[in-house]
Write a protein that holds these residues in place. Sequence first.
Motif, PDB file in Angstrom:
ATOM      1  N   THR A   1       0.837  -1.200   0.000  1.00  0.00           N
ATOM      2  CA  THR A   1       0.000   0.000   0.000  1.00  0.00           C
ATOM      3  C   THR A   1       0.873   1.252   0.000  1.00  0.00           C
ATOM      4  O   THR A   1       0.658   2.179  -0.793  1.00  0.00           O
ATOM      5  CB  THR A   1      -0.931   0.004   1.224  1.00  0.00           C
ATOM      6  OG1 THR A   1      -1.856  -1.079   1.117  1.00  0.00           O
ATOM      7  CG2 THR A   1      -1.690   1.318   1.339  1.00  0.00           C
ATOM      8  N   VAL A   2       1.884   1.286   0.863  1.00  0.00           N
ATOM      9  CA  VAL A   2       2.791   2.434   0.892  1.00  0.00           C
ATOM     10  C   VAL A   2       3.525   2.569  -0.434  1.00  0.00           C
ATOM     11  O   VAL A   2       3.718   3.684  -0.946  1.00  0.00           O
ATOM     12  CB  VAL A   2       3.778   2.297   2.068  1.00  0.00           C
ATOM     13  CG1 VAL A   2       4.848   3.388   2.006  1.00  0.00           C
ATOM     14  CG2 VAL A   2       3.030   2.379   3.401  1.00  0.00           C
ATOM     15  N   GLU A   3       3.897   1.448  -1.034  1.00  0.00           N
ATOM     16  CA  GLU A   3       4.579   1.488  -2.332  1.00  0.00           C
ATOM     17  C   GLU A   3       3.720   2.199  -3.371  1.00  0.00           C
ATOM     18  O   GLU A   3       4.206   3.083  -4.090  1.00  0.00           O
ATOM     19  CB  GLU A   3       4.926   0.061  -2.789  1.00  0.00           C
ATOM     20  CG  GLU A   3       5.999  -0.016  -3.849  1.00  0.00           C
ATOM     21  CD  GLU A   3       5.492   0.105  -5.288  1.00  0.00           C
ATOM     22  OE1 GLU A   3       6.322   0.131  -6.204  1.00  0.00           O
ATOM     23  OE2 GLU A   3       4.251   0.169  -5.495  1.00  0.00           O
TER      24      GLU A   3
ATOM     25  N   MET B   1       6.156  -4.663  -7.208  1.00  0.00           N
ATOM     26  CA  MET B   1       5.859  -3.940  -5.975  1.00  0.00           C
ATOM     27  C   MET B   1       6.434  -4.676  -4.770  1.00  0.00           C
ATOM     28  O   MET B   1       7.019  -4.063  -3.859  1.00  0.00           O
ATOM     29  CB  MET B   1       4.339  -3.758  -5.827  1.00  0.00           C
ATOM     30  CG  MET B   1       3.731  -2.806  -6.843  1.00  0.00           C
ATOM     31  SD  MET B   1       1.914  -2.819  -6.831  1.00  0.00           S
ATOM     32  CE  MET B   1       1.573  -2.048  -5.244  1.00  0.00           C
ATOM     33  N   ALA B   2       6.282  -6.001  -4.754  1.00  0.00           N
ATOM     34  CA  ALA B   2       6.822  -6.786  -3.644  1.00  0.00           C
ATOM     35  C   ALA B   2       8.342  -6.700  -3.607  1.00  0.00           C
ATOM     36  O   ALA B   2       8.943  -6.569  -2.531  1.00  0.00           O
ATOM     37  CB  ALA B   2       6.366  -8.240  -3.760  1.00  0.00           C
TER      38      ALA B   2
ATOM     39  N   THR C   1      -7.205   1.391  -4.564  1.00  0.00           N
ATOM     40  CA  THR C   1      -7.114   0.189  -3.742  1.00  0.00           C
ATOM     41  C   THR C   1      -5.865  -0.582  -4.136  1.00  0.00           C
ATOM     42  O   THR C   1      -5.424  -0.547  -5.288  1.00  0.00           O
ATOM     43  CB  THR C   1      -8.328  -0.749  -3.905  1.00  0.00           C
ATOM     44  OG1 THR C   1      -8.257  -1.396  -5.175  1.00  0.00           O
ATOM     45  CG2 THR C   1      -9.640   0.014  -3.788  1.00  0.00           C
ATOM     46  N   LEU C   2      -5.309  -1.285  -3.183  1.00  0.00           N
ATOM     47  CA  LEU C   2      -4.154  -2.138  -3.464  1.00  0.00           C
ATOM     48  C   LEU C   2      -4.487  -3.174  -4.525  1.00  0.00           C
ATOM     49  O   LEU C   2      -3.666  -3.481  -5.393  1.00  0.00           O
ATOM     50  CB  LEU C   2      -3.703  -2.835  -2.175  1.00  0.00           C
ATOM     51  CG  LEU C   2      -2.594  -3.879  -2.341  1.00  0.00           C
ATOM     52  CD1 LEU C   2      -1.305  -3.253  -2.837  1.00  0.00           C
ATOM     53  CD2 LEU C   2      -2.367  -4.618  -1.018  1.00  0.00           C
TER      54      LEU C   2
ATOM     55  N   HIS D   1       4.574   5.794  -5.147  1.00  0.00           N
ATOM     56  CA  HIS D   1       5.167   5.592  -6.470  1.00  0.00           C
ATOM     57  C   HIS D   1       4.149   5.456  -7.602  1.00  0.00           C
ATOM     58  O   HIS D   1       4.544   5.539  -8.772  1.00  0.00           O
ATOM     59  CB  HIS D   1       6.060   4.345  -6.456  1.00  0.00           C
ATOM     60  CG  HIS D   1       7.258   4.482  -5.562  1.00  0.00           C
ATOM     61  ND1 HIS D   1       8.412   5.116  -5.960  1.00  0.00           N
ATOM     62  CD2 HIS D   1       7.467   4.084  -4.291  1.00  0.00           C
ATOM     63  CE1 HIS D   1       9.288   5.089  -4.967  1.00  0.00           C
ATOM     64  NE2 HIS D   1       8.733   4.486  -3.943  1.00  0.00           N
ATOM     65  N   ARG D   2       2.877   5.240  -7.310  1.00  0.00           N
ATOM     66  CA  ARG D   2       1.944   4.903  -8.390  1.00  0.00           C
ATOM     67  C   ARG D   2       0.663   5.728  -8.378  1.00  0.00           C
ATOM     68  O   ARG D   2      -0.227   5.472  -9.187  1.00  0.00           O
ATOM     69  CB  ARG D   2       1.587   3.404  -8.330  1.00  0.00           C
ATOM     70  CG  ARG D   2       2.804   2.512  -8.491  1.00  0.00           C
ATOM     71  CD  ARG D   2       2.508   1.034  -8.263  1.00  0.00           C
ATOM     72  NE  ARG D   2       3.760   0.294  -8.180  1.00  0.00           N
ATOM     73  CZ  ARG D   2       4.415  -0.207  -9.231  1.00  0.00           C
ATOM     74  NH1 ARG D   2       3.921  -0.068 -10.449  1.00  0.00           N
ATOM     75  NH2 ARG D   2       5.555  -0.856  -9.065  1.00  0.00           N
ATOM     76  N   THR D   3       0.522   6.687  -7.466  1.00  0.00           N
ATOM     77  CA  THR D   3      -0.744   7.401  -7.330  1.00  0.00           C
ATOM     78  C   THR D   3      -0.654   8.843  -7.810  1.00  0.00           C
ATOM     79  O   THR D   3      -1.538   9.332  -8.509  1.00  0.00           O
ATOM     80  CB  THR D   3      -1.219   7.360  -5.863  1.00  0.00           C
ATOM     81  OG1 THR D   3      -1.217   6.001  -5.421  1.00  0.00           O
ATOM     82  CG2 THR D   3      -2.613   7.925  -5.739  1.00  0.00           C
TER      83      THR D   3
END
Length: 327
Positions: free
Chosen positions: A129-131, A281-282, A267-268, A135-137
Amino acid sequence: MSDTARTVVIHEVGGPEVLRLEDRPLGEPGPGEVRIRHHACGLNFIDIYQRTGLYPMELPHALGMEAAGVIEAVGEGVTHLQPGDRAAYAAAPSGAYAEARLMPGAQVCPLPEGIEFETAAAAMLKGMTVEYLFHRTTSLHRGDTVLFHAAAGGVGLIACQWAKSEGIRLIGTAGTDEKCDLALAHGAAHCINYQTEDFTARVRDLTKGEGVDAVMDAVGADTFEGSLDSLKPLGMMISFGNASGPVPPVNIGILGQKGSLKITRPTLFTHISRHETCQAMARRLFGKITGSEVKIRIDQRFPLEDVADAHRALEARQTTGSTVLTP
């Protein structure tokens, strides 16, 4: 090897008392599936949203969105995992509160040897979620400022460290001075006790009247208006949770009046829907952990049979950091 696994299931929505521990059949993985035996399971607010019916599910349904363990078997077409591999995930469908389960393999991620199972179970949903928040929002750069609500929670403590590692100034909020101290110790530049201070006024003071580039808000109804008023013109409001209840309907015209603001509700599970994106992401999350830029703080541990007590503690905001369940 047992052909059943103890699993937490709800047959109706309601309070923690609706959580039941049942033996459920396991079986062999089908095409694209894996069977994973859990060593630790994570606890998140989404589990409460599902249990209470805020996020409706077809019942009966198992709960839990993240866990870590060892792959026991893989189905046809699964190539990134093999039996015996250490693995972790945060993914749909729910059902992670279990000793073992079958699930789609695409969002199950190989776990580096240097990361313990409990750490991974506490980190996957919150860390990815933090990622995506950073980085993606919206486009965030070194030197930008963000406001992060519930900065001493599981997601918040990861976000404090992540922001510091990226050169981003994070202003947190929390409900006690002790929680503010915890956020500061994890990298927040400032933390506002919203019980004793008007966080919007304090944010304006800390930013010399400009406001922040982005707000990351999982609290929902209680903080929404103040969050909008904390943004600079063209700022981004990221609403990613509803801990205090859902945000009421919004007159979209208010965004223009407050400075041509932007708003999103990510949402994730949208972000991880593609296998390649989820794995990337992981890997970024695991790199932050193995590089000691992010340390996962686990402050509560409950055996699986005490899952109702774990839910009560989280709902009452009596927790800090992350909580894990042990099968």
